[in-house]
Design an enzyme around this catalytic site. Structure first.
Site, PDB file in Angstrom:
ATOM      1  N   ASP A   1       9.223 -26.376 -58.336  1.00 31.57           N
ATOM      2  CA  ASP A   1       9.393 -27.741 -58.231  1.00 31.57           C
ATOM      3  C   ASP A   1      10.416 -27.697 -57.384  1.00 31.57           C
ATOM      4  O   ASP A   1      11.156 -28.628 -56.589  1.00 31.57           O
ATOM      5  CB  ASP A   1       9.693 -28.808 -58.860  1.00 31.57           C
ATOM      6  CG  ASP A   1       8.417 -28.089 -60.103  1.00 31.57           C
ATOM      7  OD1 ASP A   1       7.409 -28.314 -60.513  1.00 31.57           O
ATOM      8  OD2 ASP A   1       8.755 -29.645 -61.580  1.00 31.57           O
TER       9      ASP A   1
ATOM     10  N   GLU B   1       6.033 -31.027 -59.309  1.00 28.70           N
ATOM     11  CA  GLU B   1       5.666 -31.771 -60.785  1.00 28.70           C
ATOM     12  C   GLU B   1       4.940 -33.135 -59.917  1.00 28.70           C
ATOM     13  O   GLU B   1       5.748 -32.867 -58.612  1.00 28.70           O
ATOM     14  CB  GLU B   1       6.828 -31.965 -61.104  1.00 28.70           C
ATOM     15  CG  GLU B   1       6.853 -32.996 -61.984  1.00 28.70           C
ATOM     16  CD  GLU B   1       8.008 -33.295 -62.928  1.00 28.70           C
ATOM     17  OE1 GLU B   1       8.394 -32.645 -62.689  1.00 28.70           O
ATOM     18  OE2 GLU B   1       8.062 -34.398 -63.896  1.00 28.70           O
TER      19      GLU B   1
ATOM     20  N   LYS C   1       1.591 -29.079 -61.451  1.00 29.04           N
ATOM     21  CA  LYS C   1       1.904 -29.628 -62.861  1.00 29.04           C
ATOM     22  C   LYS C   1       1.792 -31.247 -63.070  1.00 29.04           C
ATOM     23  O   LYS C   1       2.469 -31.798 -62.590  1.00 29.04           O
ATOM     24  CB  LYS C   1       2.464 -28.505 -63.523  1.00 29.04           C
ATOM     25  CG  LYS C   1       4.137 -28.934 -62.875  1.00 29.04           C
ATOM     26  CD  LYS C   1       4.970 -27.724 -62.959  1.00 29.04           C
ATOM     27  CE  LYS C   1       6.145 -28.130 -62.837  1.00 29.04           C
ATOM     28  NZ  LYS C   1       7.067 -29.420 -63.472  1.00 29.04           N
TER      29      LYS C   1
ATOM     30  N   LYS D   1       6.548 -31.082 -67.442  1.00 26.90           N
ATOM     31  CA  LYS D   1       8.147 -30.318 -66.769  1.00 26.90           C
ATOM     32  C   LYS D   1       7.604 -29.142 -66.331  1.00 26.90           C
ATOM     33  O   LYS D   1       8.295 -27.900 -66.110  1.00 26.90           O
ATOM     34  CB  LYS D   1       9.558 -30.617 -67.629  1.00 26.90           C
ATOM     35  CG  LYS D   1       9.336 -32.371 -68.572  1.00 26.90           C
ATOM     36  CD  LYS D   1       9.872 -32.951 -66.651  1.00 26.90           C
ATOM     37  CE  LYS D   1      10.221 -34.251 -66.530  1.00 26.90           C
ATOM     38  NZ  LYS D   1      10.275 -35.030 -65.560  1.00 26.90           N
TER      39      LYS D   1
ATOM     40  N   VAL E   1      14.976 -26.526 -59.285  1.00 25.88           N
ATOM     41  CA  VAL E   1      14.646 -27.438 -60.149  1.00 25.88           C
ATOM     42  C   VAL E   1      14.248 -27.926 -61.548  1.00 25.88           C
ATOM     43  O   VAL E   1      12.918 -27.500 -60.647  1.00 25.88           O
ATOM     44  CB  VAL E   1      15.352 -28.162 -58.651  1.00 25.88           C
ATOM     45  CG1 VAL E   1      16.611 -27.367 -57.884  1.00 25.88           C
ATOM     46  CG2 VAL E   1      14.248 -28.033 -58.026  1.00 25.88           C
ATOM     47  N   THR E   2      14.622 -28.662 -61.688  1.00 25.08           N
ATOM     48  CA  THR E   2      16.556 -28.609 -62.315  1.00 25.08           C
ATOM     49  C   THR E   2      16.311 -27.334 -63.701  1.00 25.08           C
ATOM     50  O   THR E   2      15.114 -27.256 -64.440  1.00 25.08           O
ATOM     51  CB  THR E   2      16.883 -29.766 -62.933  1.00 25.08           C
ATOM     52  OG1 THR E   2      16.617 -30.197 -63.907  1.00 25.08           O
ATOM     53  CG2 THR E   2      16.994 -31.032 -61.501  1.00 25.08           C
TER      54      THR E   2
ATOM     55  N   CYS F   1      12.665 -28.154 -65.805  1.00 23.39           N
ATOM     56  CA  CYS F   1      11.354 -27.514 -65.207  1.00 23.39           C
ATOM     57  C   CYS F   1      11.771 -25.916 -65.554  1.00 23.39           C
ATOM     58  O   CYS F   1      10.801 -25.869 -66.123  1.00 23.39           O
ATOM     59  CB  CYS F   1      10.837 -28.518 -64.325  1.00 23.39           C
ATOM     60  SG  CYS F   1      10.323 -30.245 -64.232  1.00 23.39           S
TER      61      CYS F   1
ATOM     62  N   GLN G   1      22.628 -14.578 -77.857  1.00 22.47           N
ATOM     63  CA  GLN G   1      22.099 -13.865 -78.946  1.00 22.47           C
ATOM     64  C   GLN G   1      20.907 -12.365 -78.374  1.00 22.47           C
ATOM     65  O   GLN G   1      19.529 -11.847 -79.422  1.00 22.47           O
ATOM     66  CB  GLN G   1      21.362 -14.887 -79.652  1.00 22.47           C
ATOM     67  CG  GLN G   1      21.839 -16.421 -80.027  1.00 22.47           C
ATOM     68  CD  GLN G   1      20.797 -16.963 -80.546  1.00 22.47           C
ATOM     69  OE1 GLN G   1      19.692 -16.587 -81.570  1.00 22.47           O
ATOM     70  NE2 GLN G   1      20.379 -18.625 -80.170  1.00 22.47           N
TER      71      GLN G   1
END
Ligand code: TIU
Length: 227
Positions: A25, A73, A130, A133, A158-159, A163, A203
């Protein structure tokens, strides 16, 4: 051939011919004044920082002949593909579909929907349009990646927390290994950008890796030398 990309929480090894660079995007609607991002009350200048690193990543990927994919987007001009919840939400200065200086906000075919000139796709590079998002939602991205034998996604755009995050989460659940290029991503909220990247790599890399454009360029240079 496997190459190594410096990343956190640790280096990632992948085959360049099974990797794709995906730029999310990088559209005028998000990066330039008068578009969707600004209607939401954001300072669009914050996103400009990602353009240079995206250019570096794009040049490196093209030189190493990686598959390059761009996403946008946006919605159909009649808005039939836009969920009412998305159209109604918040109190933007202009709503999706309203006329603005770059054409109708977040509508396919309008000037604001275009990818910024500095990152213009080449004719052979797929562009995924699309409505949501995430880049997998209601698109043929997964099919396209599988047809091309792709198992690793290098992601900029972005962002970071909207997205880019949504797409990486979707891709991770579909079995792709995802690397976010930190400086090639940006947010209207610097804190969300920083924390968003930490969330990916925490993690032990709970849903991906984090690297940067220069490290990716170095890895692509090594791939070109080894080829
Ligand atoms: N508003 C915001 O941060 N992002 C979006 O609406 N779309 C994308 O992230 N592309």
């Amino acid at each position: 051939m496997l190459i190594t990309l410096d990343a956190e929480p640790g280096p990632i090894r992948f085959a360049p011919n099974r990797a794709a660079l995906i730029l999310i995007d990088m559209q005028r609607d998000f990066l330039e004044p008068g578009g969707f991002g600004e209607t939401l009350g954001n300072d669009v200048a914050l996103l400009q920082m990602a353009v240079g690193p995206c250019q570096m990543a794009l040049a490196a990927a093209r030189a190493a002949e990686l598959l390059v994919i761009h996403t946008r987007e946006g919605h159909r001009p009649d808005l039939r593909d836009a969920p009412p919840a998305k159209l109604e939400r918040g109190a933007p200065s202009k709503r999706i579909g309203d006329p603005g200086p770059m054409g109708r906000i977040l509508i396919r075919g309008e000037a604001g929907h275009d990818i910024v000139a500095a990152l213009a796709p080449l004719p052979e590079e797929p562009v995924i349009d699309k409505p949501g998002k995430g880049a997998f939602h209601q698109t043929d991205l997964d099919q396209l990646l599988r047809n091309n034998g792709i198992d690793t996604l290098i992601v900029g755009g972005v962002t970071t927390e909207v997205c880019v995050h949504t797409t990486i989460r979707e891709a991770n659940d579909r079995g792709y290994r995802c690397v976010a290029l930190a400086d090639a991503c940006a947010s209207y909220f610097p804190e969300f950008h920083r924390i968003g990247l930490e969330m990916i790599k925490a993690q032990g890399g709970i849903f991906g890796w984090v690297s940067d454009a220069a490290s990716f360029r170095n890895a692509m240079n090594a791939a070109v030398r080894a080829a």
